[in-house]
Write an enzyme that holds these catalytic residues in place. Sequence first.
Site, PDB file in Angstrom:
ATOM      1  N   ARG A  93     -38.533 -23.595-105.891  1.00 26.95           N
ATOM      2  CA  ARG A  93     -39.263 -22.520-105.196  1.00 26.95           C
ATOM      3  C   ARG A  93     -40.745 -22.881-105.086  1.00 26.95           C
ATOM      4  NH1 ARG A  93     -35.029 -19.029-107.622  1.00 26.95           N
ATOM      5  NH2 ARG A  93     -36.083 -19.135-109.620  1.00 26.95           N
ATOM      6  N   PHE A 148     -28.787 -17.153 -98.170  1.00 21.57           N
ATOM      7  CA  PHE A 148     -28.303 -16.942 -99.543  1.00 21.57           C
ATOM      8  C   PHE A 148     -29.519 -16.617-100.423  1.00 21.57           C
ATOM      9  CE2 PHE A 148     -25.707 -20.222 -97.445  1.00 21.57           C
ATOM     10  CZ  PHE A 148     -24.457 -19.628 -97.446  1.00 21.57           C
ATOM     11  N   ASP A 172     -28.507 -12.283 -97.085  1.00 22.65           N
ATOM     12  CA  ASP A 172     -27.570 -12.312 -98.213  1.00 22.65           C
ATOM     13  C   ASP A 172     -26.500 -11.257 -97.950  1.00 22.65           C
ATOM     14  OD1 ASP A 172     -27.931 -13.632-101.249  1.00 22.65           O
ATOM     15  OD2 ASP A 172     -26.556 -11.916-101.190  1.00 22.65           O
ATOM     16  N   SER A 173     -25.356 -11.427 -98.614  1.00 18.04           N
ATOM     17  CA  SER A 173     -24.290 -10.435 -98.443  1.00 18.04           C
ATOM     18  C   SER A 173     -24.329  -9.379 -99.542  1.00 18.04           C
ATOM     19  CB  SER A 173     -22.925 -11.138 -98.432  1.00 18.04           C
ATOM     20  OG  SER A 173     -22.797 -11.947 -99.570  1.00 18.04           O
ATOM     21  N   ASP A 190     -29.187 -22.106 -99.848  1.00 16.95           N
ATOM     22  CA  ASP A 190     -28.914 -22.184-101.295  1.00 16.95           C
ATOM     23  C   ASP A 190     -27.617 -21.421-101.594  1.00 16.95           C
ATOM     24  OD1 ASP A 190     -29.139 -22.618-104.008  1.00 16.95           O
ATOM     25  OD2 ASP A 190     -30.629 -21.031-104.330  1.00 16.95           O
ATOM     26  N   CYS A 198     -25.010 -26.301-105.630  1.00 14.02           N
ATOM     27  CA  CYS A 198     -24.936 -26.125-107.091  1.00 14.02           C
ATOM     28  C   CYS A 198     -23.518 -26.396-107.583  1.00 14.02           C
ATOM     29  CB  CYS A 198     -25.407 -24.728-107.491  1.00 14.02           C
ATOM     30  SG  CYS A 198     -24.408 -23.409-106.796  1.00 14.02           S
TER      31      CYS A 198
HETATM   32  N1  SAH Z   1     -31.664 -18.705-103.585  1.00 15.07           N
HETATM   33  C1  SAH Z   1     -31.420 -17.708-104.591  1.00 15.07           C
HETATM   34  C2  SAH Z   1     -30.092 -17.881-105.280  1.00 15.07           C
HETATM   35  C3  SAH Z   1     -28.890 -17.876-104.365  1.00 15.07           C
HETATM   36  S1  SAH Z   1     -27.371 -17.560-105.157  1.00 15.07           S
HETATM   37  C4  SAH Z   1     -32.588 -17.682-105.561  1.00 15.07           C
HETATM   38  O1  SAH Z   1     -33.481 -18.530-105.468  1.00 15.07           O
HETATM   39  O2  SAH Z   1     -32.611 -16.799-106.434  1.00 15.07           O
HETATM   40  C5  SAH Z   1     -26.266 -17.377-103.847  1.00 15.07           C
HETATM   41  C6  SAH Z   1     -26.352 -16.064-103.082  1.00 15.07           C
HETATM   42  O3  SAH Z   1     -25.481 -16.166-101.971  1.00 15.07           O
HETATM   43  C7  SAH Z   1     -25.928 -14.799-103.829  1.00 15.07           C
HETATM   44  O4  SAH Z   1     -27.004 -13.885-103.800  1.00 15.07           O
HETATM   45  C8  SAH Z   1     -24.741 -14.242-103.024  1.00 15.07           C
HETATM   46  O5  SAH Z   1     -24.788 -12.830-102.903  1.00 15.07           O
HETATM   47  C9  SAH Z   1     -24.947 -14.867-101.674  1.00 15.07           C
HETATM   48  N2  SAH Z   1     -23.773 -15.115-100.830  1.00 15.07           N
HETATM   49  C10 SAH Z   1     -22.591 -15.670-101.183  1.00 15.07           C
HETATM   50  N3  SAH Z   1     -21.807 -15.855-100.091  1.00 15.07           N
HETATM   51  C11 SAH Z   1     -22.505 -15.408 -99.027  1.00 15.07           C
HETATM   52  C12 SAH Z   1     -22.250 -15.353 -97.622  1.00 15.07           C
HETATM   53  N4  SAH Z   1     -21.106 -15.823 -97.105  1.00 15.07           N
HETATM   54  N5  SAH Z   1     -23.189 -14.860 -96.806  1.00 15.07           N
HETATM   55  C13 SAH Z   1     -24.356 -14.379 -97.331  1.00 15.07           C
HETATM   56  N6  SAH Z   1     -24.672 -14.443 -98.650  1.00 15.07           N
HETATM   57  C14 SAH Z   1     -23.756 -14.939 -99.483  1.00 15.07           C
END
Ligand code: SAH
Length: 393
Positions: A206, A225, A247-248, A297, A337
């Site tokens: 970040r 994400f 995000d979802s 991510d 990850c």
């Molecule tokens: N980048 C973030 C961490 C991401 S974790 C940080 O720095 O804190 C992955 C995220 O993807 C989660 O919040 C989850 O809710 C979301 N997610 C998972 N599948 C998804 C999809 N198909 N569309 C949108 N978001 C999704």
Amino acid sequence: MKKVLIRPGKERSLVKRHPWVFESSVARGGGDSGETVRVESADGAFLCWAAFSPQSQIRLRAWSFDEAERIDAAFFARRIAQAIAMRTRLAIASDAWRLVHGEADGLPGLIVDRYGDTLVAQFGSAGAERWKAQIADALLAATGLTRLYERSDAQAREWEGLPVQTGWLRGEGDTAITIREHDWQLTLDVAEGHKTGYYLDQRDSRRRFADAVRQFGVKSVLNCFSYTGGFSVAALAGGASQVVSVDSSGPALARAQAHVALNGFDAGRHEAWDADVNATLRRCLHEGRRFDAIVLDPPKFAPTVAHAERAARAYKDINRLAFMLLNDGGLLYTFSCSGGIAPDLFHKIVAGAGLDAGVDGYIVERLSAAADHPQTVCFPEGDYLKGLGVLKR
Ligand code: SAH
């Protein structure tokens, strides 16, 4: 002490100090769930002291390769002290960090994060579960803290045949916490957030992203994400004028919005889209929307190597779309990850995505988990988080 014998030839990984033994490598012997057993090779040589997991494919997890070492409360206190000592030597730009990172700290199955004065632990193996009380006491004694929240609700518990357990293990109080990361303030709830509340492993990335946004004069950002908007706050701090978090998870996005205000940024610079990333990327492409920087991510698409092929297709697809949505000279910060996707494979996937999108780019960053999530020489599986910063040509 109960004994477990390893099949001939299958002791090789233990000899190399890799801490796992799979079910198929066990010749005979066993114990109760989490019980410490003496592990020997077919010819009776001592290999390690390990925790027995009767239900898991990972049947044994080594606590110690030293025959003279006893696995008792003092053992856990020593390992925890060693893990904490390593962190105190790092310059962590936050008051939240990972204190114990499982195998890398010689404590397979145990994850402990510290958020300010609150500890959060995941007991992800039968062995860690068995020693929970001693581990909790050692954590409080070593840190001088009084609050420890348990988040034993990760998938690994199921594979170990262990029930979900959450709640205060020591102390009590509010589960809502505000942390400082770099110059930013971020909030989380240790009872409700993903994992132990926040993705601490992306702290360094970040920061790098904030710096890159400034350096390359990025204005518009699509943070895919986003969870609670860590990369979005970074983008705003780097000077971006239009940031979209996708995000979802509705609650995560509400927090992302709140983080914009909490850090003193104008709410007009940020949008939160509660949507599926795949659909969103396609919609943006269709509508002709373009961005100066995109963050990808995603969650773990490939928990193990067995899922790698299908995961590779999913990674390639989002990366291809992201390349197409970037303005020329734009930045892609892309991550995986998945323990099942090695860094060189991830690079190949991103290369394939670029090829399909008809774009090339300069790799300006190679990213990995922050150093408080250490990797060790003997445990390559620990290298789970990898990322590339690509500058589109
Ligand atoms: N980048 C973030 C961490 C991401 S974790 C940080 O720095 O804190 C992955 C995220 O993807 C989660 O919040 C989850 O809710 C979301 N997610 C998972 N599948 C998804 C999809 N198909 N569309 C949108 N978001 C999704």
